[in-house]
Write a protein that holds these residues in place. Structure first.
Motif, short mmCIF file in Angstrom:
data_model
loop_
_atom_site.label_atom_id
_atom_site.label_comp_id
_atom_site.label_asym_id
_atom_site.label_seq_id
_atom_site.Cartn_x
_atom_site.Cartn_y
_atom_site.Cartn_z
N LEU A 14 -50.04 -39.17 -82.45
CA LEU A 14 -49.31 -37.97 -82.86
C LEU A 14 -50.19 -37.06 -83.71
O LEU A 14 -50.19 -35.83 -83.53
N LEU A 15 -50.95 -37.65 -84.63
CA LEU A 15 -51.85 -36.86 -85.45
C LEU A 15 -52.94 -36.20 -84.60
O LEU A 15 -53.30 -35.04 -84.83
N ARG A 16 -53.45 -36.95 -83.63
CA ARG A 16 -54.48 -36.40 -82.75
C ARG A 16 -53.92 -35.24 -81.93
O ARG A 16 -54.57 -34.20 -81.76
N LEU A 17 -52.70 -35.42 -81.41
CA LEU A 17 -52.07 -34.36 -80.64
C LEU A 17 -51.85 -33.12 -81.50
O LEU A 17 -52.08 -31.99 -81.05
N PHE A 18 -51.42 -33.32 -82.73
CA PHE A 18 -51.20 -32.19 -83.64
C PHE A 18 -52.51 -31.45 -83.91
O PHE A 18 -52.55 -30.21 -83.88
N ARG A 19 -53.58 -32.17 -84.19
CA ARG A 19 -54.88 -31.55 -84.45
C ARG A 19 -55.37 -30.76 -83.25
O ARG A 19 -55.86 -29.64 -83.38
N GLU A 20 -55.24 -31.35 -82.06
CA GLU A 20 -55.78 -30.72 -80.85
C GLU A 20 -54.98 -29.49 -80.43
O GLU A 20 -55.47 -28.69 -79.64
N ARG A 21 -53.77 -29.34 -80.95
CA ARG A 21 -52.94 -28.19 -80.58
C ARG A 21 -53.16 -27.01 -81.50
O ARG A 21 -52.59 -25.93 -81.28
N GLN A 22 -53.96 -27.18 -82.53
CA GLN A 22 -54.26 -26.07 -83.42
C GLN A 22 -55.27 -25.15 -82.74
O GLN A 22 -56.35 -25.59 -82.33
N VAL A 23 -54.91 -23.87 -82.63
CA VAL A 23 -55.71 -22.92 -81.86
C VAL A 23 -56.48 -21.99 -82.80
O VAL A 23 -55.97 -21.58 -83.86
N VAL A 24 -57.68 -21.66 -82.40
CA VAL A 24 -58.52 -20.73 -83.16
C VAL A 24 -57.84 -19.36 -83.22
O VAL A 24 -57.24 -18.90 -82.24
N SER A 25 -57.93 -18.69 -84.34
CA SER A 25 -57.30 -17.38 -84.52
C SER A 25 -58.16 -16.26 -83.93
O SER A 25 -59.36 -16.42 -83.74
N HIS A 26 -57.52 -15.13 -83.65
CA HIS A 26 -58.18 -13.91 -83.18
C HIS A 26 -59.01 -14.14 -81.91
O HIS A 26 -60.15 -13.68 -81.80
N LEU A 27 -58.42 -14.82 -80.95
CA LEU A 27 -59.13 -15.09 -79.69
C LEU A 27 -59.48 -13.81 -78.95
O LEU A 27 -60.49 -13.74 -78.25
N GLN A 28 -58.67 -12.78 -79.12
CA GLN A 28 -58.90 -11.52 -78.39
C GLN A 28 -60.18 -10.82 -78.84
O GLN A 28 -60.68 -9.93 -78.15
N ASP A 29 -60.72 -11.23 -79.98
CA ASP A 29 -61.96 -10.61 -80.48
C ASP A 29 -63.20 -11.44 -80.15
O ASP A 29 -64.31 -11.05 -80.53
N GLY A 53 -56.69 -13.06 -72.82
CA GLY A 53 -57.05 -11.94 -73.68
C GLY A 53 -58.43 -12.02 -74.30
O GLY A 53 -58.80 -11.15 -75.09
N MET A 54 -59.20 -13.04 -73.94
CA MET A 54 -60.55 -13.16 -74.50
C MET A 54 -61.51 -12.21 -73.79
O MET A 54 -61.24 -11.74 -72.68
N ARG A 55 -62.63 -11.93 -74.43
CA ARG A 55 -63.64 -11.03 -73.87
C ARG A 55 -64.65 -11.86 -73.08
O ARG A 55 -65.53 -12.49 -73.68
N VAL A 56 -64.49 -11.85 -71.77
CA VAL A 56 -65.30 -12.71 -70.90
C VAL A 56 -66.53 -11.97 -70.40
O VAL A 56 -66.43 -10.85 -69.87
N LEU A 57 -67.68 -12.58 -70.56
CA LEU A 57 -68.94 -12.09 -70.02
C LEU A 57 -69.35 -13.08 -68.94
O LEU A 57 -69.80 -14.20 -69.23
N ALA A 58 -69.16 -12.69 -67.69
CA ALA A 58 -69.32 -13.61 -66.56
C ALA A 58 -70.65 -13.38 -65.86
O ALA A 58 -70.94 -12.27 -65.42
#
Length: 318
Positions: A14-29, A53-58
């Motif tokens: 449960l702790l591992r699942l909680f940690r892995e679900r935390q998302v980095v902020s400001h992904l659109q930048d 919404g991320m800035r992809v350089l492909a």
């Protein structure tokens, strides 16, 4: 006693699942540079991150691949032509990325470009067969990484390297591809430990058997026949036509079992780029999780025995 162990195991999950679900902020930048976006995993990941919404350089190898990708994505996504085997192309792409990320740096570098050729027993192959694969899958990846690292370090970002489950378990006939993926594993481990001082995280993606343009049965069958044709008459006599025919039939059978859901791999890539606490390794596909990964932890003599009994034997084998 057992109840306590079950409770602790459940709590840990449960702790591992909680940690892995935390998302980095400001992904659109955040900018993410992905190699090998003409098709397969790279193409799907570019579209997936663009939708988020991320800035992809492909980076694509061909202009046709770049045009097709742009037609399926938003105006945020930008493409560049890149041949990872040519240092001048890598330098030009790095400068192109630098102009777009500015002082923010590059949040994500995904080394996805790869080829799958020159399959067959070592005696069928030449040094050039090994060089072609290593030049793309390993040396090209290293060249791109070294060139982009200052930008990634500036952003305290992520490096995601696409390996394979064959970077953990080597099968007969794996040839240059397997060697290149073992190299990716070693380089990634070294890089992760070095860059941890700068807050940069390095993740390895280890897909099982997936159906992509690179791994299509028609391409692999054609490649094996080409490698067989270049073998000496002595080698052909030792291995025999039956060995070749049996391997071709086995390859066709394996191709039918390949997973067509590429999102199982790209979801792992996305998690490595967007999670606050990414994993070190991601095994994608049930065959990787339930067969290849456990197999990689077995004693070597057991793995050797398993590979021996499931492999096609040369006509004149003992």
């Amino acid at each position: 006693m057992w109840l306590y162990l079950v409770f602790l195991l459940g709590l840990w999950n449960l702790l591992r699942l909680f940690r892995e679900r935390q998302v980095v902020s400001h992904l659109q930048d955040k900018h993410v540079f992905i190699t090998g976006c003409d098709s397969g995993f790279g193409n799907l990941l570019a579209r997936q991150l663009d939708r988020r919404g991320m800035r992809v350089l492909a980076a694509c190898l061909t202009e046709n691949g770049a045009e097709e990708l742009r037609s399926k994505t938003s105006d945020r996504l930008e493409t560049v032509i890149l041949d990872v085997t040519k240092t001048e192309s890598v330098v030009a792409a790095t400068q192109w990325v630098k102009e777009r990320v500015g002082n923010r740096g590059l949040w994500g570098l995904v080394n996805n470009a790869g080829i799958s050729i020159s399959w067959g027993p070592s005696e069928w192959l030449t040094k050039q067969d090994y060089a072609k694969v290593l030049d793309v899958n390993l040396l090209g990846m290293i060249d791109v990484t070294l060139s982009m690292l200052p930008l990634v370090r500036k952003a305290r970002g992520r490096v995601v390297n696409v390996s394979s489950i064959m970077g953990r378990v080597s099968f007969s006939g794996g040839g240059p591809y397997t060697i290149s993926k073992y190299g990716v594993e070693a380089f990634s481990d070294s890089l992760r430990r070095e860059l941890s001082y700068f807050g940069v995280k390095v993740a390895i993606i280890e897909p099982g058997s997936f159906k992509t343009a690179m791994s299509s049965s028609d391409r692999l069958l054609s490649n094996i026949k080409m490698v067989w044709d270049q073998a000496s008459s002595e080698v052909k006599e030792i291995y025999g036509e039956d060995f070749l025919a049996s391997n071709l039939a086995k390859l066709k059978s394996l191709d039918q079992k390949c997973n067509e859901d590429l999102s199982l791999v790209t979801d792992c890539m996305e998690h490595a780029l967007t999670s606050c606490h990414p994993r070190t390794r991601y095994s994608a596909g049930w065959d990787a999780k339930l067969f290849y990964l456990p197999m990689s932890y077995l004693p070597t003599f057991l793995v050797d025995a398993m590979v021996y009994w499931i492999s096609v034997k040369p006509d004149k084998a003992l």
